[in-house]
Design a protein around this motif. Structure first.
Motif, short mmCIF file in Angstrom:
data_model
loop_
_atom_site.label_atom_id
_atom_site.label_comp_id
_atom_site.label_asym_id
_atom_site.label_seq_id
_atom_site.Cartn_x
_atom_site.Cartn_y
_atom_site.Cartn_z
N LEU A 116 0.83 -1.21 0.00
CA LEU A 116 0.00 0.00 0.00
C LEU A 116 0.86 1.26 0.00
O LEU A 116 0.61 2.20 -0.75
N LEU A 117 1.91 1.28 0.84
CA LEU A 117 2.74 2.49 0.94
C LEU A 117 3.53 2.74 -0.33
O LEU A 117 3.61 3.88 -0.81
N TYR A 118 4.09 1.70 -0.93
CA TYR A 118 4.85 1.91 -2.16
C TYR A 118 3.93 2.20 -3.34
O TYR A 118 4.28 2.97 -4.23
N SER A 119 2.76 1.58 -3.34
CA SER A 119 1.78 1.90 -4.39
C SER A 119 1.34 3.35 -4.29
O SER A 119 1.22 4.05 -5.30
N ALA A 120 1.11 3.83 -3.06
CA ALA A 120 0.76 5.24 -2.88
C ALA A 120 1.90 6.15 -3.33
O ALA A 120 1.67 7.21 -3.92
N GLY A 121 3.15 5.72 -3.07
CA GLY A 121 4.29 6.50 -3.56
C GLY A 121 4.32 6.59 -5.07
O GLY A 121 4.66 7.65 -5.64
N PHE A 122 3.95 5.50 -5.75
CA PHE A 122 3.88 5.54 -7.22
C PHE A 122 2.83 6.54 -7.68
O PHE A 122 3.08 7.32 -8.62
N TRP A 123 1.66 6.53 -7.04
CA TRP A 123 0.61 7.46 -7.43
C TRP A 123 1.00 8.90 -7.16
O TRP A 123 0.69 9.80 -7.95
N TRP A 124 1.70 9.14 -6.03
CA TRP A 124 2.15 10.50 -5.74
C TRP A 124 3.18 10.96 -6.76
O TRP A 124 3.21 12.14 -7.14
N LEU A 125 4.03 10.05 -7.22
CA LEU A 125 5.01 10.42 -8.23
C LEU A 125 4.32 10.77 -9.55
O LEU A 125 4.74 11.69 -10.27
N PHE A 126 3.24 10.07 -9.85
CA PHE A 126 2.45 10.40 -11.03
C PHE A 126 1.81 11.78 -10.87
O PHE A 126 1.80 12.60 -11.80
N CYS A 127 1.28 12.07 -9.66
CA CYS A 127 0.70 13.38 -9.40
C CYS A 127 1.74 14.48 -9.50
O CYS A 127 1.44 15.60 -9.91
N TYR A 128 2.98 14.17 -9.11
CA TYR A 128 4.06 15.15 -9.22
C TYR A 128 4.28 15.55 -10.68
O TYR A 128 4.45 16.74 -10.99
N ALA A 129 4.28 14.57 -11.58
CA ALA A 129 4.44 14.88 -13.00
C ALA A 129 3.26 15.68 -13.53
O ALA A 129 3.43 16.62 -14.31
N VAL A 130 2.05 15.31 -13.09
CA VAL A 130 0.86 16.05 -13.51
C VAL A 130 0.91 17.49 -13.01
O VAL A 130 0.63 18.44 -13.76
N ASP A 131 1.29 17.67 -11.75
CA ASP A 131 1.33 19.02 -11.17
C ASP A 131 2.39 19.88 -11.84
O ASP A 131 2.17 21.08 -12.06
N SER A 132 3.53 19.29 -12.15
CA SER A 132 4.58 20.05 -12.84
C SER A 132 4.10 20.54 -14.20
O SER A 132 4.40 21.66 -14.62
N TYR A 133 3.33 19.71 -14.88
CA TYR A 133 2.80 20.11 -16.18
C TYR A 133 1.72 21.18 -16.04
O TYR A 133 1.66 22.14 -16.80
N LEU A 134 0.86 21.01 -15.01
CA LEU A 134 -0.23 21.96 -14.83
C LEU A 134 0.27 23.34 -14.43
O LEU A 134 -0.32 24.35 -14.82
N VAL A 135 1.36 23.41 -13.67
CA VAL A 135 1.80 24.72 -13.21
C VAL A 135 2.34 25.57 -14.35
O VAL A 135 2.13 26.78 -14.40
#
Length: 392
Positions: A123-142
């Motif tokens: 669960l923790l590493y899977s959540a880390g993967f999703w957060w890393l995906f959100c990081y890429a999305v947020d970098s693009y959105l900004v």
């Protein structure tokens, strides 16, 4: 390390491929996991702690991307603690773990420990993967100026919701209708492996695309700000590109062995007899990658902090003072006040001290500034010659 084989091992009637890797030098493997996770845990915390003599700049609110980076580190730390706890129990109480293989055993605690610890790590590493995906999305959105105050809330909902949903769904399908009947067919195992590796493959495939688009958008912003694209601005764009490359390089290094190992084990599962002489090299490769996973998976936390901030140094400041210690700003969306390690700007003296007065130009400067900040040296020197920073 984080592998769906950990959950599969909880099945008393586990498949031969899982039995092969789990029975291969279990004491050595658990020791490797404990050592790697402990080193990564200590170094990750050391990286995040404030340092003595660190230069500070006042930043009223932390950005959503800075919060995401913190959450990625927290997921790695908690996942590493799960590995240390699980491996320590395996080493310290071998008789307790041996009861897992008893199909009709009356003691449910060994199986509960096996399932619970495996789910915690996944669960923790899977959540880390999703957060890393959100990081890429947020970098693009900004850089597209689409990130706002509510984005971090959406990231939380998506990350924790998907991580919990996929983890529970995969475990439920694997152990249905009970632990004693799991692994009787691929219809139990395959959905579990899909839900485990789906976020990992998403990061491997989608994040490079988002990072590439972000770099292209940054170049357009730099060109459009003053109508020219100087060597300094080209250097800044290159630094941002290198930063994303480091992040993906760490991810590939830490998790490619999992994909290779799982492919080899699935191939062995499909063979009538995995102990055939012709399969010796494949068995050896599977065992080697199994040990490599135990080393590299826990090291992701520390390696990511190096990719995010660089080496922040050994001089830790443990004195509590009422001050604001900034985190690395990576997006314009905000998520509350926090105290984090001070980042260092990639660029120095790339623009004159003339302050851009228009709102559009200020927004552009802030977006570029947030994407370009990172720790790059141990002495934490900050540059302030750019108008990007004079507005903070």
């Amino acid at each position: 390390m984080a592998s769906p084989r950990l959950e599969t091992y909880c099945c008393p009637n586990r498949d031969a491929a899982t039995q092969l890797v789990m029975d291969f030098q279990p004491e050595v493997f658990c020791g490797v996991c404990i050592g790697s996770a402990s080193v990564s845990l200590v170094l990750t915390i050391l990286q995040l702690l404030p340092k003595k003599g660190q230069s500070l700049r006042k930043m009223p609110k932390a950005s959503s991307s800075s919060t995401i980076l913190l959450l990625i580190s927290i997921c790695d730390i908690l996942g590493g603690l799960g590995m240390i706890f699980r491996s320590s129990v395996w080493l310290g109480f071998p008789g307790f773990v041996a009861n897992i293989s008893v199909v009709n055993g009356t003691d449910v605690w060994p199986s509960a420990f096996c399932v619970g610890s495996a789910m915690w790590i996944q669960l923790l590493y899977s959540a880390g993967f999703w957060w890393l995906f959100c990081y890429a999305v947020d970098s693009y959105l900004v850089v597209r100026r689409s990130a706002g105050l509510s984005t971090i809330v959406l990231y939380h909902m998506m990350t924790w919701g998907l991580a919990v949903m996929l983890c529970v769904e995969g475990i439920a399908l694997l152990y249905y209708p009970s632990l004693s009947s799991c692994e009787n067919g691929l219809e139990h195992a395959i959905p579990h492996y899909i839900t485990t590796y789906a976020p990992l493959l998403l990061v491997l495939v989608v994040n490079p695309i988002l990072f590439r688009r972000t770099v292209s958008a940054v170049a357009s912003l730099l060109k459009g700000r003053q109508g020219i694209y100087t060597e300094n601005e080209r250097r800044l764009g290159t630094e941002i590109q290198i930063r994303y490359f480091k992040i993906m390089l760490v991810f590939v290094i830490c998790w490619s062995s999992n994909i290779i190992n799982e492919s080899l084990l699935f191939y062995l599962e499909m063979q009538p007899d995995i102990n055939e002489l012709l399969l010796k090299n494949i068995r050896s490769a599977a065992l080697i990658t199994w040990i490599i996973m135990g080393v590299l998976n826990p090291m992701q936390g520390f390696l990511f902090t190096l990719a995010f901030y660089g080496w922040t140094g050994w001089r830790v400041d443990l004195k509590w003072r009422k001050r604001e210690v900034p985190w690395e700003s990576m997006s314009s969306s905000t998520a509350g006040e926090n105290a984090y390690p001070s980042p260092v700007n990639y660029q120095s003296n790339i623009h004159d001290s003339k302050k851009i007065s228009t709102t559009d130009s200020q927004q552009t400067d802030e977006a570029i500034s947030m994407l370009s900040e990172s720790n790059t040296s141990g002495d934490d020197r900050l540059t302030r010659s750019s108008p990007i920073y004079q507005g903070w």
